[in-house]
Motif scaffolding. Structure first.
Motif, short mmCIF file in Angstrom:
data_model
loop_
_atom_site.label_atom_id
_atom_site.label_comp_id
_atom_site.label_asym_id
_atom_site.label_seq_id
_atom_site.Cartn_x
_atom_site.Cartn_y
_atom_site.Cartn_z
N ARG A 365 0.82 -1.21 0.00
CA ARG A 365 0.00 0.00 0.00
C ARG A 365 0.86 1.26 0.00
O ARG A 365 0.36 2.35 -0.27
CB ARG A 365 -0.93 0.00 1.21
N HIS A 366 2.14 1.12 0.34
CA HIS A 366 3.00 2.29 0.51
C HIS A 366 4.14 2.38 -0.51
O HIS A 366 4.64 3.48 -0.77
CB HIS A 366 3.59 2.30 1.92
N ARG A 367 4.55 1.23 -1.05
CA ARG A 367 5.64 1.30 -2.03
C ARG A 367 5.58 0.07 -2.92
O ARG A 367 5.06 -0.98 -2.52
CB ARG A 367 7.00 1.40 -1.35
N PRO A 368 6.11 0.19 -4.14
CA PRO A 368 6.08 -0.97 -5.04
C PRO A 368 7.14 -2.00 -4.64
O PRO A 368 8.28 -1.65 -4.34
CB PRO A 368 6.40 -0.35 -6.41
N VAL A 369 6.75 -3.24 -4.62
CA VAL A 369 7.70 -4.33 -4.40
C VAL A 369 7.37 -5.44 -5.40
O VAL A 369 6.25 -5.53 -5.90
CB VAL A 369 7.64 -4.89 -2.96
N VAL A 370 8.37 -6.26 -5.69
CA VAL A 370 8.18 -7.42 -6.55
C VAL A 370 7.76 -8.60 -5.67
O VAL A 370 8.47 -8.95 -4.73
CB VAL A 370 9.47 -7.78 -7.31
N VAL A 371 6.61 -9.17 -5.96
CA VAL A 371 6.16 -10.38 -5.26
C VAL A 371 6.49 -11.57 -6.14
O VAL A 371 5.96 -11.69 -7.25
CB VAL A 371 4.64 -10.34 -4.97
N LEU A 372 7.39 -12.41 -5.68
CA LEU A 372 7.83 -13.57 -6.45
C LEU A 372 7.22 -14.83 -5.86
O LEU A 372 7.56 -15.26 -4.76
CB LEU A 372 9.36 -13.68 -6.44
N ASP A 373 6.29 -15.42 -6.60
CA ASP A 373 5.59 -16.64 -6.20
C ASP A 373 6.35 -17.82 -6.80
O ASP A 373 6.43 -17.97 -8.02
CB ASP A 373 4.16 -16.59 -6.74
N VAL A 374 6.91 -18.71 -5.95
CA VAL A 374 7.73 -19.82 -6.44
C VAL A 374 7.01 -21.16 -6.32
O VAL A 374 7.63 -22.22 -6.39
CB VAL A 374 9.09 -19.87 -5.72
N ARG A 375 5.70 -21.11 -6.16
CA ARG A 375 4.94 -22.36 -6.11
C ARG A 375 4.85 -22.98 -7.51
O ARG A 375 5.15 -22.35 -8.52
CB ARG A 375 3.54 -22.10 -5.56
N SER A 383 -4.95 -20.24 -7.32
CA SER A 383 -5.09 -18.86 -6.88
C SER A 383 -3.71 -18.27 -6.68
O SER A 383 -2.74 -18.99 -6.45
CB SER A 383 -5.88 -18.76 -5.56
N HIS A 384 -3.63 -16.93 -6.79
CA HIS A 384 -2.35 -16.27 -6.56
C HIS A 384 -2.58 -14.79 -6.25
O HIS A 384 -3.65 -14.24 -6.51
CB HIS A 384 -1.42 -16.41 -7.76
N VAL A 385 -1.58 -14.20 -5.67
CA VAL A 385 -1.63 -12.78 -5.33
C VAL A 385 -1.62 -11.97 -6.62
O VAL A 385 -0.76 -12.19 -7.49
CB VAL A 385 -0.44 -12.39 -4.44
N CYS A 412 5.86 -18.87 -0.98
CA CYS A 412 5.38 -20.16 -1.46
C CYS A 412 4.10 -20.48 -0.71
O CYS A 412 3.27 -19.60 -0.52
CB CYS A 412 6.45 -21.24 -1.30
N ALA A 413 3.93 -21.72 -0.25
CA ALA A 413 2.74 -22.07 0.50
C ALA A 413 2.95 -22.08 2.00
O ALA A 413 2.01 -21.99 2.77
CB ALA A 413 2.22 -23.44 0.06
N SER A 414 4.23 -22.16 2.43
CA SER A 414 4.51 -22.25 3.87
C SER A 414 5.73 -21.46 4.30
O SER A 414 5.87 -21.15 5.48
CB SER A 414 4.70 -23.71 4.27
N GLY A 415 6.61 -21.14 3.38
CA GLY A 415 7.84 -20.43 3.71
C GLY A 415 9.09 -21.23 3.40
O GLY A 415 10.17 -20.65 3.23
N TYR A 416 8.97 -22.56 3.28
CA TYR A 416 10.16 -23.39 3.05
C TYR A 416 10.79 -23.09 1.69
O TYR A 416 11.98 -22.79 1.59
CB TYR A 416 9.80 -24.88 3.15
N ARG A 417 9.99 -23.16 0.63
CA ARG A 417 10.52 -22.88 -0.71
C ARG A 417 10.87 -21.40 -0.86
O ARG A 417 11.78 -21.05 -1.62
CB ARG A 417 9.49 -23.30 -1.76
N ASP A 433 18.20 -6.96 -1.25
CA ASP A 433 16.95 -6.65 -1.94
C ASP A 433 15.86 -7.68 -1.66
O ASP A 433 14.75 -7.54 -2.18
CB ASP A 433 17.17 -6.62 -3.47
N VAL A 434 16.16 -8.72 -0.87
CA VAL A 434 15.27 -9.87 -0.77
C VAL A 434 14.65 -9.98 0.61
O VAL A 434 15.33 -9.85 1.64
CB VAL A 434 16.03 -11.17 -1.10
N VAL A 435 13.35 -10.24 0.63
CA VAL A 435 12.61 -10.53 1.86
C VAL A 435 11.92 -11.88 1.66
O VAL A 435 11.26 -12.10 0.64
CB VAL A 435 11.55 -9.45 2.16
N ALA A 436 12.08 -12.78 2.61
CA ALA A 436 11.43 -14.10 2.54
C ALA A 436 10.15 -14.09 3.36
O ALA A 436 10.17 -13.76 4.55
CB ALA A 436 12.37 -15.18 3.04
N VAL A 437 9.04 -14.43 2.73
CA VAL A 437 7.76 -14.50 3.44
C VAL A 437 7.67 -15.86 4.11
O VAL A 437 7.52 -16.88 3.45
CB VAL A 437 6.57 -14.28 2.48
N HIS A 438 7.77 -15.87 5.43
CA HIS A 438 7.66 -17.09 6.22
C HIS A 438 6.24 -17.17 6.79
O HIS A 438 5.98 -16.82 7.93
CB HIS A 438 8.68 -17.08 7.37
#
Length: 463
Positions: A365-375, A383-385, A412-417, A433-438
């Motif tokens: 909502r505040h700045r552009p980021v790249v969302v990388l879906d590795v599923r 479904s996907h963001v 991914c689906a859980s954070g592992y990948r 530049d990288v943030v991992a969604v856990h």
């Protein structure tokens, strides 16, 4: 009374079996680390006299030749399989006497492979059972596409016929004992069921409740990618593998680790993604032992690349060695134990920020980021963001150049990948530049979170 003991390998989604009448024993589809079977037989005071293979496996290196050599057991492999070792050839209709009151009967069940066999256990001491390998699984069947696209249609129809043959010829109380189907990519679909019978499968298995054309269409439509290392397993299994050498690898100091990284070798941190994010040796990759370690490492690593393992304890290294030996990756080049401070030497350990999906929605909502879906593709189609970039993890090493510039949040689906992906990006020069969604991917929760950041919520596509 005949006892059947399953020996699970959860990391590969497979199950081997030891059956015994209390004096002699037989084994079906053993994993390569045969010490588990040997200990099991020793604890029960039984002698392994027969080893059976349902098929030339695609997802692991069999322990059959080594187990037969260690015990003197007869090794039963389909007579039609072109193997390079001595075996007791077996084919449809053959019967092997296990003991005075027990026998196994071979039944041809092609579909997962052309030469697949199932084995029917017949004994007056218990209800019948059928060891189905990669044929009739719990609620599904083995996938028919592992031998090449040109054979997939033929094998899919053979799989249908084989499942129906078993259902037609065996009584409803017959226990169904598959090798695959507990998470293995050899399964056409995944199931949470851990036990079943022919009677139950007649009611729920698509191969037994649908017409052939409908079954084949559904089966083929649901197939997704499978690990790249599968390509090497049939060759290793036809050649016949020795028991693995699980002795400790040579120890590497910080200078050697840096040297191996500079040479382009793979240095892998076995710790959890949380521990990795808090601190790690710059340039290493994170394949945690707490997930499907061997599957994803074997899928991504260029075959034959020297591999060094980093673990907190010698036990972690030993566990990783065992997992890798099961898929034919033997003898790591080196290993080191301890933590980032031990491995980095005079260098400063690196770290990696982590986040949740709620934090991702707020940031967008505040700045552009790249969302990388590795599923995988099937997960993405469901479904996907909205606005996410989709590169399946197994394709990421060859497609790193496609990841847009800027701040990248991997998920991914859980954070592992996601952690594996983030470590690949960081090792390729994107560190910082990288943030991992856990976090767990929950489509229902995502709709509200992302409604204000990229459209009306999740993008959905019918399967």
């Amino acid at each position: 009374m005949i006892e059947i003991i399953p020996v699970d390998t959860p990391s590969l989604g497979d199950r081997s079996y030891l059956g015994t009448d209390g004096e002699v024993a037989f084994v079906v589809d053993p994993q390569r680390d045969i010490d588990r079977m040997l200990r099991l037989a020793e604890r029960r005071g039984v002698e392994i006299r027969h080893v059976f293979e349902t098929h030339v496996h695609n997802d692991y290196v069999t322990g059959g030749p080594a187990l037969a050599a260690a015990t003197g057991a007869d090794y039963h492999v389909n007579a039609a399989d072109p193997v390079a070792f001595d075996r007791c050839p077996i084919e449809d209709g053959d019967v092997v006497e296990i003991g005075p009151r027990t026998r196994l009967r071979a039944v041809a069940t092609p579909g997962h492979t052309f030469t697949h066999l199932s084995y029917v256990l017949e004994s007056p001491d218990r209800p019948p059972a059928v060891f189905t390998g990669g044929s009739l699984l719990h609620g599904t069947t083995g996938r028919p596409d592992l031998l090449g696209r040109e054979h997939t249609g033929t094998l899919a129809r053979a799989q249908y016929a084989s499942a129906n043959r078993l259902a037609r010829e065996l009584p409803p109380e017959t226990d169904v004992l598959p090798t695959h189907g507990f998470g293995s990519f050899c399964s056409a679909t995944q199931s949470e069921v851990t036990e079943s019978t022919i009677g139950l499968e007649r009611r729920v298995n698509p191969a037994l409740t649908r017409g052939e054309d409908e079954y084949v269409r559904s089966l083929l439509a649901g197939l997704d990618a499978y690990p790249a290392y599968y390509a090497h397993m049939p060759t290793l299994n036809r050649a016949g593998a020795d028991a693995p050498d699980l002795s400790a690898p040579r120890r590497a100091n910080a200078a050697e680790l840096r040297r191996r990284l500079r040479a382009g070798e793979w240095v892998v941190d076995l710790r959890s993604r949380t521990a990795f994010a808090a601190g790690h040796l710059a340039g290493v990759l994170n394949f945690g032992l707490d997930g499907n370690f061997a599957v994803y490492l074997g899928w991504l690593i260029p075959w034959g690349t020297p591999l060094t393992l980093l673990g907190e304890t010698p036990g972690d290294i030993a566990e990783a060695q065992r997992e890798l030996a099961r898929i034919g990756i033997d003898r790591p080049a080196a290993a080191a134990t301890g933590g980032p401070a031990d491995w980095a030497g005079d260098d400063k350990p690196a770290s990696m920020p982590t986040a949740t999906f709620a934090e991702l929605a707020t940031v967008r909502r505040h700045r552009p980021v790249v969302v990388l879906d590795v599923r995988r593709d099937a997960e993405w189609r469901e479904s996907h963001v909205p606005g996410a970039v989709h590169i399946p993890l197994h394709e990421l090493p060859s497609r790193l150049h496609e990841v847009p510039d800027g701040e990248v949040w991997t998920h991914c689906a859980s954070g592992y990948r996601a952690s594996i992906a983030a470590s690949l990006l960081a090792a390729a020069g994107r560190e910082g530049d990288v943030v991992a969604v856990h976090d767990d991917y929950d489509p229902h929760a995502m709709i509200a979170r992302f409604a204000a950041t990229g459209g009306s919520g999740l993008a959905r596509h019918p399967l």
